[in-house]
Design a protein around this motif. Structure first.
Motif, PDB file in Angstrom:
ATOM      1  N   ILE A 305      47.454  15.266   8.711  1.00 46.69           N
ATOM      2  CA  ILE A 305      47.313  16.718   8.841  1.00 46.69           C
ATOM      3  C   ILE A 305      48.685  17.368   8.661  1.00 46.69           C
ATOM      4  O   ILE A 305      49.818  16.623   9.389  1.00 46.69           O
ATOM      5  N   ALA A 307      51.013  20.869   8.985  1.00 45.05           N
ATOM      6  CA  ALA A 307      51.018  22.368   9.711  1.00 45.05           C
ATOM      7  C   ALA A 307      52.135  22.963   9.264  1.00 45.05           C
ATOM      8  O   ALA A 307      53.324  22.405   9.257  1.00 45.05           O
ATOM      9  N   ILE A 324      39.785  21.816   8.287  1.00 46.17           N
ATOM     10  CA  ILE A 324      39.753  21.916   9.897  1.00 46.17           C
ATOM     11  C   ILE A 324      38.873  23.051  10.189  1.00 46.17           C
ATOM     12  O   ILE A 324      39.097  24.070   9.407  1.00 46.17           O
ATOM     13  N   LEU A 329      40.930  25.380  15.357  1.00 44.20           N
ATOM     14  CA  LEU A 329      42.323  25.919  15.167  1.00 44.20           C
ATOM     15  C   LEU A 329      42.817  26.928  16.167  1.00 44.20           C
ATOM     16  O   LEU A 329      43.807  26.726  16.896  1.00 44.20           O
ATOM     17  N   VAL A 351      47.088  25.296   8.038  1.00 41.49           N
ATOM     18  CA  VAL A 351      46.880  23.670   8.265  1.00 41.49           C
ATOM     19  C   VAL A 351      46.052  23.117   7.170  1.00 41.49           C
ATOM     20  O   VAL A 351      45.047  23.961   6.746  1.00 41.49           O
ATOM     21  N   LEU A 368      46.308  17.820  15.469  1.00 44.01           N
ATOM     22  CA  LEU A 368      46.676  19.000  15.173  1.00 44.01           C
ATOM     23  C   LEU A 368      47.590  19.843  16.107  1.00 44.01           C
ATOM     24  O   LEU A 368      48.564  20.638  15.720  1.00 44.01           O
TER      25      LEU A 368
END
Length: 450
Positions: A305, A307, A324, A329, A351, A368
């Motif tokens: 993942i 970000a 996602i 989120l 993301v 996350l």
């Protein structure tokens, strides 16, 4: 001469009305009603004297009657193989590889079991032959039929007596007794009924290809999904090499399995170790990046993942999530702002799940959150070769997840040295070759990994 009765049918959900309406009261779509002739059931009622109820003890189970497609990823998604007499619906964006996958499957079944019929309403026999040459398909038991008339198709099935039939696609097939155009609710429903009846009575397995809308949803009436035994969704981007075959409905297996394929010149090639593929280009200890573990059916998969949090002057900051759930989120961002006092209200947040995989569930919550904190702080995670799994509650606690031991085994097999998991899961896991870190709150995680 009696006047033909008409009815108005919503082309999105199949809702019927005696008068035209601008907005469908069932699905809420506007201008979706089309006038069609009302179908009379007087001439369709028949009695079969040979059909009678049976004691369930005396009924033979068909669980073992499956065809091996010779494609392990497809077998996994179907629950162990293609069930005899089953009706499977497969959908996907144009050009994603549906026809390629089905042609490969048809060839494998024809080579091992018997006659297979590929019915195409969109391509000619010559076009299908061109694709088969590219895929190296040479089975003499594979027959191609280019036709859109349902009655002619059923007559061909009666003559050929195949064990497996592919209809590509259901939106192009029509029944002459129905006055509406091909692809309408009435046509799709009646053609699917004919296919289902033929498959169940004669024990023929059917694969039906369906179109998708611009939003990626299955086109046509929702009743089609209820009629079939299995619904498969082929996901991916035409510009990317990986394809995901996902189960949405399956009466013969779990509904959470996925199959991973790679598109090459010779066709779709199955990927037996998705974790290795999704982590192939991963660079560890970079800010905003972390590896997480998820479960897809019975298979643990490790994915990355990423970000990106950047300050903005806009009144409404952007929140963009690929792979996602956007609501998930927003929930994580709210918890981080409330419990850790980290501000995101003046930042754009992006993301992305590397590899094009769509993550469902709560497995990715902790990973996350760590990726977002790493990006907004501009700091990478201190622990080398680490993955994180866990669900985050609204109070900032780290809640346990299911199948944690399987994800730990996969991380150990892939060579990871550290794994952060919920403390309640840590109590049940004993490993010597990997450092398992149990945490109970977000603040505790921050103190240990940054």
């Amino acid at each position: 001469m009696p006047k033909n009765k008409t009815t108005f049918i919503c082309q999105e959900c199949g809702y019927e009305s005696l008068k035209w309406m601008g907005k469908c009261p069932s699905c809420g779509n506007w201008n979706s009603f089309v006038e069609e002739l009302a179908k009379s059931n007087k001439n369709n009622v028949f009695l079969d004297k040979n059909n009678e109820s049976k004691c369930i003890v005396n009924i033979k189970s068909g669980e073992h009657e499956r065809y091996d497609t010779d494609i392990k990823e497809l077998n996994r998604v179907l629950g162990g193989g293609l069930v005899k007499g089953s009706l499977t619906l497969i959908s996907g964006a144009p050009g994603i590889g549906k026809s390629t996958l089905l042609l490969q499957t048809a060839n494998n079944i024809a080579e091992k079991y018997g006659k297979v019929l590929y019915v195409s309403g969109e391509e000619s026999e010559e076009q299908i032959k061109m694709r088969s040459d590219r895929l190296g398909i040479i089975s003499s038991n594979l027959f191609v039929f280019s036709e859109i008339n349902m009655d002619i198709i059923l007559n061909q099935i009666e003559q050929l007596k195949p064990i497996f039939v592919i209809i590509d696609s259901i939106q192009t097939i029509f029944k002459p007794s129905i006055t509406s155009a091909p692809g309408s609710v009435s046509q799709v429903r009646e053609c699917a009924n004919e296919i289902m009846r033929t498959g169940k009575i004669k024990g023929i397995s059917f694969f039906i290809v369906a179109h998708v809308t611009k939003q990626g949803e299955l086109a046509g009436p929702r009743v089609l999904e209820h009629m079939v035994d299995s619904v498969l969704s082929f996901e991916g981007q035409r510009t990317e090499e990986f394809r995901i075959l996902r189960t949405i409905k399956n009466r013969f297996g779990t509904t959470s399995e996925i199959g991973v394929f790679e598109m090459e010149e010779e066709g779709l090639v199955e990927v037996n170790n998705p974790s290795n593929v999704f982590l192939e280009e991963t660079s560890f200890k970079q800010e905003g990046s972390i590896v997480i573990g998820i479960m897809e059916g019975t298979r643990p998969i490790l994915v990355e993942i990423q970000a990106l949090v950047s300050e903005t002057k806009a009144i409404m900051p952007r929140r963009t999530a690929v792979g996602i759930d956007s609501s998930r989120l927003n929930l994580i961002l709210a918890v981080l702002e409330k419990k850790l006092k980290i501000s995101f209200y003046n930042c754009d947040v992006y993301v992305n799940v590397v590899g094009g995989l769509n993550i469902t569930g709560t497995f990715a919550d902790l990973g996350l959150a760590l990726a977002l904190i790493s990006s907004v702080k501009g700091r990478s995670i201190n622990i080398d070769r680490m993955i994180a799994i866990g669900e985050i509650g609204l109070t900032g606690e780290i809640r346990p997840i299911s199948y944690c031991d399987r994800i730990v085994n996969e991380a150990e097999k892939m060579g990871f040295e550290n794994i952060v998991i919920p403390k309640r899961n840590r109590e049940k896991i004993k490993r010597n070759n990997i450092n398992v870190i149990g945490v109970s709150s977000l603040r505790e995680v921050i103190n240990k990994v940054f």
